[in-house]
Design a protein around this motif. Structure first.
Motif, PDB file in Angstrom:
ATOM      1  N   GLN A  13      50.325  49.677  35.208  1.00  0.00           N
ATOM      2  CA  GLN A  13      50.301  48.476  34.367  1.00  0.00           C
ATOM      3  C   GLN A  13      51.335  48.568  33.257  1.00  0.00           C
ATOM      4  OE1 GLN A  13      47.365  46.615  36.505  1.00  0.00           O
ATOM      5  NE2 GLN A  13      47.897  45.757  34.528  1.00  0.00           N
TER       6      GLN A  13
ATOM      7  N   HIS B  46      45.955  52.571  38.875  1.00  0.00           N
ATOM      8  CA  HIS B  46      46.522  51.436  38.147  1.00  0.00           C
ATOM      9  C   HIS B  46      47.935  51.779  37.701  1.00  0.00           C
ATOM     10  CE1 HIS B  46      42.170  50.514  37.631  1.00  0.00           C
ATOM     11  NE2 HIS B  46      42.584  49.257  37.693  1.00  0.00           N
TER      12      HIS B  46
ATOM     13  N   GLU C 173      36.445  51.262  36.576  1.00  0.00           N
ATOM     14  CA  GLU C 173      37.253  51.535  37.771  1.00  0.00           C
ATOM     15  C   GLU C 173      38.041  52.833  37.574  1.00  0.00           C
ATOM     16  OE1 GLU C 173      39.611  47.996  38.327  1.00  0.00           O
ATOM     17  OE2 GLU C 173      37.975  46.990  39.396  1.00  0.00           O
TER      18      GLU C 173
ATOM     19  N   THR D  52      50.842  42.947  33.141  1.00  0.00           N
ATOM     20  CA  THR D  52      50.423  42.847  34.535  1.00  0.00           C
ATOM     21  C   THR D  52      50.758  44.126  35.291  1.00  0.00           C
ATOM     22  OG1 THR D  52      50.510  41.401  36.478  1.00  0.00           O
ATOM     23  CG2 THR D  52      52.601  41.871  35.349  1.00  0.00           C
ATOM     24  N   ALA D  53      50.439  44.109  36.590  1.00  0.00           N
ATOM     25  CA  ALA D  53      50.640  45.287  37.432  1.00  0.00           C
ATOM     26  C   ALA D  53      52.117  45.481  37.760  1.00  0.00           C
ATOM     27  CB  ALA D  53      49.825  45.148  38.714  1.00  0.00           C
TER      28      ALA D  53
ATOM     29  N   LYS E  10      40.107  54.202  40.567  1.00  0.00           N
ATOM     30  CA  LYS E  10      41.098  53.334  41.196  1.00  0.00           C
ATOM     31  C   LYS E  10      42.438  53.490  40.484  1.00  0.00           C
ATOM     32  CE  LYS E  10      37.795  49.880  42.854  1.00  0.00           C
ATOM     33  NZ  LYS E  10      37.408  48.450  42.869  1.00  0.00           N
TER      34      LYS E  10
ATOM     35  N   SER F   4      53.047  45.888  42.495  1.00  0.00           N
ATOM     36  CA  SER F   4      52.242  45.006  43.341  1.00  0.00           C
ATOM     37  C   SER F   4      52.352  43.585  42.806  1.00  0.00           C
ATOM     38  CB  SER F   4      50.778  45.458  43.377  1.00  0.00           C
ATOM     39  OG  SER F   4      50.218  45.450  42.077  1.00  0.00           O
TER      40      SER F   4
ATOM     41  N   ARG G 162      43.744  38.702  38.410  1.00  0.00           N
ATOM     42  CA  ARG G 162      42.826  39.824  38.268  1.00  0.00           C
ATOM     43  C   ARG G 162      43.529  41.084  37.735  1.00  0.00           C
ATOM     44  NH1 ARG G 162      37.842  39.624  39.906  1.00  0.00           N
ATOM     45  NH2 ARG G 162      37.756  41.913  40.096  1.00  0.00           N
ATOM     46  N   ASN G 163      44.801  41.269  38.068  1.00  0.00           N
ATOM     47  CA  ASN G 163      45.498  42.461  37.573  1.00  0.00           C
ATOM     48  C   ASN G 163      46.429  42.151  36.396  1.00  0.00           C
ATOM     49  OD1 ASN G 163      47.835  41.342  38.691  1.00  0.00           O
ATOM     50  ND2 ASN G 163      47.774  42.633  40.519  1.00  0.00           N
ATOM     51  N   THR G 164      46.367  40.931  35.877  1.00  0.00           N
ATOM     52  CA  THR G 164      47.085  40.545  34.662  1.00  0.00           C
ATOM     53  C   THR G 164      46.049  40.329  33.566  1.00  0.00           C
ATOM     54  OG1 THR G 164      48.808  39.464  35.973  1.00  0.00           O
ATOM     55  CG2 THR G 164      48.668  38.890  33.632  1.00  0.00           C
ATOM     56  N   ASN G 165      46.139  41.128  32.511  1.00  0.00           N
ATOM     57  CA  ASN G 165      45.057  41.063  31.523  1.00  0.00           C
ATOM     58  C   ASN G 165      45.524  41.499  30.142  1.00  0.00           C
ATOM     59  OD1 ASN G 165      45.291  43.857  31.730  1.00  0.00           O
ATOM     60  ND2 ASN G 165      43.420  44.103  32.930  1.00  0.00           N
TER      61      ASN G 165
ATOM     62  N   ASN H 224      40.315  39.766  31.063  1.00  0.00           N
ATOM     63  CA  ASN H 224      41.053  38.962  32.041  1.00  0.00           C
ATOM     64  C   ASN H 224      41.158  37.518  31.550  1.00  0.00           C
ATOM     65  OD1 ASN H 224      40.916  41.339  33.475  1.00  0.00           O
ATOM     66  ND2 ASN H 224      40.318  40.388  35.401  1.00  0.00           N
TER      67      ASN H 224
END
Length: 283
Positions: free
Chosen positions: A268, A266, A261, A62-63, A264, A66, A71-74, A107
């Motif tokens: 992670q 990240h 993306e 995950t992130a 953007k 934040s 959505r940000n855990t994948n 995801n």
């Protein structure tokens, strides 16, 4: 500030895994097997033509910095293979090969578990094993590669690169590597990709004398004169001496982790399993 946080995180990971600084430092004596140039070239030409290229891994996380969400855990996984086309009999002792890598972001916590980004990286290259004083020390490679995400419309991302790369063993258990490229940006929706995915990368890999623990750092320089780098820190542990499978921890900090993306940011942290190539991982 980001590099300071990255350094702190790496120190925490090393301490948590029970590795002392003395274990990571390169031993004074060469405890690894040394092969002369002729023997290694013969062994290189006899090895299977088909094999692994980059690290092949399956990791989940995950992130960092934040709030974790679905959505940000994948899951992030990579499959990478190469096919050697010739022995090292081409001019200057080079060989020709094909390679293909595929990276996916999945995801798994979202409904229907969508694969949000799928990146394809095929190419062709010339490789040259390097020998110094009858010792194998690494490889240089010249590659023509393509990278895209297979989407159309506004989500399409694509570019090509003429790349030069090298992996050099500078000491027992210590490898430095670098890669630079001349880009050909043909994607209509990623004209500014160099601002985020960079123009060159460099890194270092360390392993303990018993070859159980490994630590690597990869820095990718984004376009511009400022010290703006995408960074990757990786820690691995080989749990079976007879296999090339490792427990794997990866921290990504920056832009360009995936093509969709690419612009953007990240941060992670993911963990899982990695399978490494026999000699060098390509980055």
């Amino acid at each position: 500030m980001r590099f300071k946080r990255l350094g702190i995180l790496i120190a925490i990971l090393i301490e948590a895994c029970g590795i002392s600084v003395g274990q990571i430092l390169i031993p004074e004596k060469d405890v690894y097997e040394v092969l002369d140039a002729d023997s290694l070239r013969e062994a290189f030409d006899r090895r299977p033509y088909f094999g692994l290229y980059k690290d092949n891994y399956f990791i989940f996380g995950t992130a960092v910095g934040s709030t974790p969400t679905v959505r940000n855990t994948n899951v992030k996984f990579q499959i990478s293979i190469s096919q050697r086309l010739t022995k090292s009999v081409l001019p200057w002792g080079t060989y020709l090969y094909l390679f293909y890598s595929q990276k996916c972001f999945w995801n798994v916590l979202e409904e229907s578990m969508p694969m949000t980004d799928l990146n394809f990286n095929p190419g062709i290259g010339l490789g040259k094993p390097l020998f110094v004083k009858d010792r194998f020390i690494g490889e240089m490679k010249l590659m023509l590669e393509h990278e895209s995400n297979g989407k159309d419309g506004d989500d399409s991302r694509s570019w090509n690169k003429l790349s030069f790369a090298a992996n050099i063993a500078v000491a027992p258990g210590m490898i430095i590597h670098g890669k630079a490229w001349l880009p050909i940006v043909d994607g209509q929706n990623n004209k500014d990709i160099l601002d985020y995915c960079g123009i060159y990368q460099m890194g270092m890999s360390l392993r303990t004398y018993d070859k159980k623990w490994g630590l690597s750092i990869i820095l990718t320089k984004r376009k511009g004169w400022t010290l703006n780098y995408n960074s990757i820190a990786e820690l691995c542990y080989r749990f079976n001496n007879n296999q090339n499978q490792y427990l794997f921890l990866q921290y990504y900090n920056g832009y360009g982790e995936g093509l969709l993306e690419y612009n953007k940011f990240h941060s992670q942290l993911r963990a899982g399993i990695v399978i490494k190539p026999e000699l060098f991982s390509d980055f």
